[in-house]
Design a protein around this motif. Sequence first.
Motif, PDB file in Angstrom:
ATOM      1  N   GLY A  18       0.777  -1.229   0.000  1.00  0.00           N
ATOM      2  CA  GLY A  18       0.000   0.000   0.000  1.00  0.00           C
ATOM      3  C   GLY A  18       0.808   1.278   0.000  1.00  0.00           C
ATOM      4  N   ASN A 355      -6.923  -4.239  -5.119  1.00  0.00           N
ATOM      5  CA  ASN A 355      -7.640  -3.299  -4.263  1.00  0.00           C
ATOM      6  C   ASN A 355      -9.124  -3.650  -4.136  1.00  0.00           C
ATOM      7  OD1 ASN A 355      -5.335  -1.642  -3.917  1.00  0.00           O
ATOM      8  ND2 ASN A 355      -5.726  -0.635  -5.873  1.00  0.00           N
ATOM      9  N   LYS A 358     -10.777  -3.568  -0.495  1.00  0.00           N
ATOM     10  CA  LYS A 358     -10.343  -2.555   0.461  1.00  0.00           C
ATOM     11  C   LYS A 358     -11.506  -1.888   1.201  1.00  0.00           C
ATOM     12  CE  LYS A 358      -9.859   1.272  -2.861  1.00  0.00           C
ATOM     13  NZ  LYS A 358      -8.921   2.291  -3.353  1.00  0.00           N
ATOM     14  N   HIS A 359     -12.711  -2.370   0.962  1.00  0.00           N
ATOM     15  CA  HIS A 359     -13.855  -1.924   1.748  1.00  0.00           C
ATOM     16  C   HIS A 359     -13.991  -2.731   3.048  1.00  0.00           C
ATOM     17  CE1 HIS A 359     -15.127  -5.166  -0.957  1.00  0.00           C
ATOM     18  NE2 HIS A 359     -15.890  -5.574   0.054  1.00  0.00           N
ATOM     19  N   TRP A 400      -3.446  -7.001   3.839  1.00  0.00           N
ATOM     20  CA  TRP A 400      -3.427  -5.699   3.162  1.00  0.00           C
ATOM     21  C   TRP A 400      -4.351  -5.643   1.948  1.00  0.00           C
ATOM     22  CZ3 TRP A 400      -0.543  -5.173   7.199  1.00  0.00           C
ATOM     23  CH2 TRP A 400      -0.249  -3.880   7.629  1.00  0.00           C
ATOM     24  N   ARG A 401      -5.265  -6.589   1.844  1.00  0.00           N
ATOM     25  CA  ARG A 401      -6.365  -6.454   0.894  1.00  0.00           C
ATOM     26  C   ARG A 401      -7.494  -5.649   1.518  1.00  0.00           C
ATOM     27  NH1 ARG A 401      -3.384  -6.066  -2.141  1.00  0.00           N
ATOM     28  NH2 ARG A 401      -1.696  -6.827  -0.835  1.00  0.00           N
ATOM     29  N   THR A 402      -7.514  -5.505   2.842  1.00  0.00           N
ATOM     30  CA  THR A 402      -8.576  -4.811   3.555  1.00  0.00           C
ATOM     31  C   THR A 402      -8.362  -3.304   3.524  1.00  0.00           C
ATOM     32  OG1 THR A 402      -7.435  -4.823   5.686  1.00  0.00           O
ATOM     33  CG2 THR A 402      -8.720  -6.793   5.114  1.00  0.00           C
ATOM     34  N   GLN A 403      -9.212  -2.571   4.262  1.00  0.00           N
ATOM     35  CA  GLN A 403      -9.099  -1.115   4.251  1.00  0.00           C
ATOM     36  C   GLN A 403      -7.874  -0.598   5.002  1.00  0.00           C
ATOM     37  OE1 GLN A 403     -12.578   0.652   6.051  1.00  0.00           O
ATOM     38  NE2 GLN A 403     -11.804   0.369   8.139  1.00  0.00           N
ATOM     39  N   ARG A 405      -5.029  -0.917   3.978  1.00  0.00           N
ATOM     40  CA  ARG A 405      -4.168  -0.379   2.923  1.00  0.00           C
ATOM     41  C   ARG A 405      -4.456   1.098   2.650  1.00  0.00           C
ATOM     42  NH1 ARG A 405      -3.240  -3.466  -0.838  1.00  0.00           N
ATOM     43  NH2 ARG A 405      -2.680  -2.003  -2.462  1.00  0.00           N
ATOM     44  N   ASP A 406      -5.653   1.561   3.065  1.00  0.00           N
ATOM     45  CA  ASP A 406      -6.000   2.983   2.930  1.00  0.00           C
ATOM     46  C   ASP A 406      -5.849   3.713   4.259  1.00  0.00           C
ATOM     47  OD1 ASP A 406      -6.551   2.863   0.233  1.00  0.00           O
ATOM     48  OD2 ASP A 406      -8.690   2.496   0.507  1.00  0.00           O
TER      49      ASP A 406
END
Length: 445
Positions: A18, A355, A358-359, A400-403, A405-406
């Motif tokens: 990310g 991504n 990522k929600h 790091w597929r989840t949120q 990463r944001d």
Amino acid sequence: MNKNSNTRMVTIIDRPCGTGKTTQMIEGLKATQRYLVVTPLLSECERIIRDAKVAFMQPEVIADDPEIETKKDHLIALLEAGKNVVTTHAMFNNLADVASMGLLDGYEVIIDEVMSVVDDGYRVKKKTWEQFYVGDGYVSIDPDTGKITPTDLWIEHLEDVDDALSTSLYHAAMAGRLYHLGDGINLAVMPEVLLKAGNSLTVYTYKAEGSIMYAYLKRIGLDPVHDTGSPEIEQEFVRQARDLITVKDVRALRGISLSYNSQTRTNSKTLNEKVPNALASLRRHQFPDTWLPYILITCPKDKWYHKGKAPLLDDFGDEKTAFRPGPYASNSRLAASGYGKPKATWVPNTTRGTNDYKHCTRAIYLYDQNLNPSILNWFGGPKAISNDDYALTELIQWLWRTQVRDDKPITLYIPSERMRELLLQWLWEGQVPTSVRDQISRGRS
């Protein structure tokens, strides 16, 4: 400048998840060079075509051109024309013959995220292997390397014995990528020619030392330059992750093995009962109001889907066939059978480089990740690749597929004590506070 023995530059660009590895790669593309860029997903191919300052094309089926019947045909035509090409990991795996034809000569090959380079799905029962494959003379095995080669007997009688001998095993052996490890265990590897083609090879990833691909590159004589970047960037990344990730135990699954073998290759009746009950408890007590698609979960596929069969989707992503829950999904309160009903987001534990999820605000990791012992031994044991490094790398990539990463907070439910400890040691840089352990231990689930 360090170069490997075949004078090609092989580089691992190792940066935290990310933090813009793909963006850095896109910005570094030069109009004076030709590229083959390989990404995990079609959505990333589209991003590169959209954002790159140099023109890229993606292989596709061209309906009105009789000479281009497949995407591979189109890819070959693009390479012959000297175009910059972007494609997926899945396509790249099938390009050994293209590399052998020299069509990648002059290209800079860039791989976004490490690829799966070994497959141990070519097992044969020991007695069958010894009696039919070896005893009847259908294969020869190099005594030094274990490389399997079909004999003239198998080549000449392929169709006559295709009901008794595996044709997939035959084709892997014919491609020169199949090795015998013992007792009917065979390992297919990515053809070396693919990783040795082109002017250079660059792989963008994170924690490469825990990846099988990194160990394989070294095994085939490609000693990569490992660019790990600034230690300060790594330290900032870990400390930020520590603030964003809340780690929780799943008490109902304490002491239960969640290795792949335990879940799939032994009598797993106990797991089939305990796991859905534990998931239902999490749903009731931990996140009753979280929308199900915001919950990311991983486990063996045939534990989530009935017989491992996910619903077929139409062009709009809607279900063409009904979801049928597997043992873990049934009675878990995280999925309901039928069409279009909300359910937790299942992904393979090897998911990386996307991504699309990522929600997700909650993550449930139902694995105790281990290298297959046969694969580990083939690479030369723990000196070649650490089982714990591998496990941690796979977990971080998945997480790091989840949120997170944001830079948004998430809660991770991780019942495996070993996996939980590996993550905590990483998050706390080897100094896990007693208060953190006590909080996890007291948590209700």
